[in-house]
Design an enzyme around this catalytic site. Sequence first.
Site, PDB file in Angstrom:
ATOM      1  CB  CYS A  98      50.691  22.318  67.815  1.00 59.05           C
ATOM      2  SG  CYS A  98      52.624  23.328  67.926  1.00 59.05           S
ATOM      3  CD  GLU A 124      50.913  20.701  71.944  1.00 61.91           C
ATOM      4  OE1 GLU A 124      51.777  19.868  70.933  1.00 61.91           O
ATOM      5  OE2 GLU A 124      51.365  22.601  71.561  1.00 61.91           O
ATOM      6  CE  LYS A 167      50.750  17.770  67.616  1.00 64.50           C
ATOM      7  NZ  LYS A 167      52.325  18.353  68.369  1.00 64.50           N
TER       8      LYS A 167
END
Length: 521
Positions: free
Chosen positions: A376, A264, A325
Site C-alpha cells: 500500500c 493487502e 509491512k
Amino acid sequence: MERLKAFGRLMPRLVVAVGAGVLLGYSFEPHDHPWFIVVAIPLFLAVLNGVSVKAGILLGAGFGIAYYAVLVPWLSIIGGDAAIALAILEGLFYAVFGAFASQALKHRLWMLWIPCMWVATEYATASVPFGGFPWGRLAWAFSDSPMGKLASLVGIPGLSFAIALLGVLAYAVLRRKSAFGQRAIALVAGVAIVGGSALISLDKDGDGKTVTAAMVQGNVPGKGLEFLGRARTVTRNHLNATLDLQKRVAAGSEVRPQIVIWPENSTDIDPYKDAETRADIEQAVKAVGVPILVGAVLEGPGENERQTTGIVWDPVTGPGQVYAKRHPVPFGEYIPFREQLLPYIKRLEMVGRQTAPGKVPGVLKIGDVTYGDVICFEVAYDDVVADVMKGGAQVLVVQTNNATYGGTGQPEQQFAITRMRAIETGRTVLIASTSGISGVVRPDGSVEHKSDQFVPDVYVAQVPVRDSKTLATTLGGWPQWTLTGLGIMGAVLALLARRRTRSADPGTPPAATPSREKVPV
C-alpha cells in the site's frame, strides 16, 4: 496599528499564494494537469520576492495548506478534522520554505538554491513526523509525461529538483528585473530539460526471462468504511475469483500463471489461528496449483498487536516466507501516543490493535524469481523500495487495500506513484488491490492493465524478469542527500546575507528605508 496596515498590504500576496497552492494541487491525479506546476511555482516565488522572513512564513503556510487541502481531500473519509490537520501540518513545512526562499531570492545563486530547498522540503515532509508523508512530491505528477523519464536517471528526488528548477526558470524569464541574458539562459535551460527528457529511451524488455502472474481483485462488500468487519466475505470473494481463474485455465481460455497475487487485507483474520480462513486459502492455492502471495493480517507479535503481511502460500508446503509491512500508517494502522489520545478521541478506537512494523525488506524468492513486495502506502517511501532493489528484486509487487478511499482520487494518486516507481527502478510492477486499482505497469511506466474500482477483476500477464539496474537505483540516495545538503546550504547563506545586510546599518529604522517590494510583518 502599523502591524495591521502591514498585514493589509500583504493580503493580496497571500491570496495569490493560496491560489498558487490550489493550482499546484490540481497538477496531480485525479485532476492530472502536471504542467500547472510550471505556473504555480513562479506565482509562489513572485509573492515571496522582496518580503521579510515573517511574511515568507505566512505566505508559505498559505501556499502549503492550500496545496495539501486540494491534494488529499480523501482523508476526509476518516474525518474532516483529520484532513484539515494534515493540511496544516504539511503546510508548516512550506512555511519554513517560504521563510528561507524569501531571502534566497536575494542571493545571486537563487536559481540553484530554490529548487534544492524544494527538494529539502520534500525530504522533510517524507521523514517527519511519524515516518513522514511523501505524498506531495512534484515527481508524482509526471507519470504520464516524457519528463517523468528523468526518474530512471536521477530518481524521484532528482526529478522533483528538475521540475522545481523548471518553475524557477519560468520565473526568471517572466520577472521584470531579470536581465536579457538571464532570461535567455533560463529559456534555453528550460527547453533543454524538457527536450532532453523526451529523448531518454526506456527499456521494456527483460533479461531473456519472463514470469506469468495473476493479479486477483476480489472486491469488497461496501465502500468507504462500510467494508470493515466483513473480513470473511472479502476472503471468500478472493477465493471465488481464484477458482474462476482456474476454471478458465482448465478450459484453455487463460494461460496458467506461475504465481497468483492477492491484495493487502485479502484476509483480516489470522489464517494461522483461524481454521475457516486457512481452509479458504488452502482451497484456492490447491486449485490453481501455484503459490499465492496472500495479504493477511496476523496477530502479534506482542499483546494487542497485529501485523499487515504478505505470506507466500505454497500448494505443497503451505505457508512459508512472510513479509511484514514496515511503514504502517499513523492513526490508520497504529496510534502514536495511544494511551494519551484514546481517552479524548474516541474515534481512534476504530483503529483497533496497534500494527507493529516489520523489520526486514519484502524480498521474496518464489520459484526462480525474486519479488520485491511493498504494501500500500509503502510504495511512496524511498527506503522501502530501495531496500527491495538492494535485495535483488527482479519484479515489484504492490499489495494494497484502497477500499476506504475508493472514488476519492486516492487510488489514482497511488497508481501514479506506482508508475513512477516502475520508471525509477526499471521493473515491472504488479498491483493487486481488494477493490481497485489493480493492474500491471511496465518498466517504462506505461500501463498494460488498469482495473476499474469496486468490481471483481482478475488479470494474467507475462512480464519481463530483470536484473539490470537503472542509473537511479545505482545512485541510490545520493541525489537526495546532495540536493538536500545544497538546499540547507542555500538557506544558511541566505540568512547570513540577511544578517550582514541588517548589521551594515543597525541604526536605521525600517521606516527610513522603504522598499516597494519589501512587506515587513
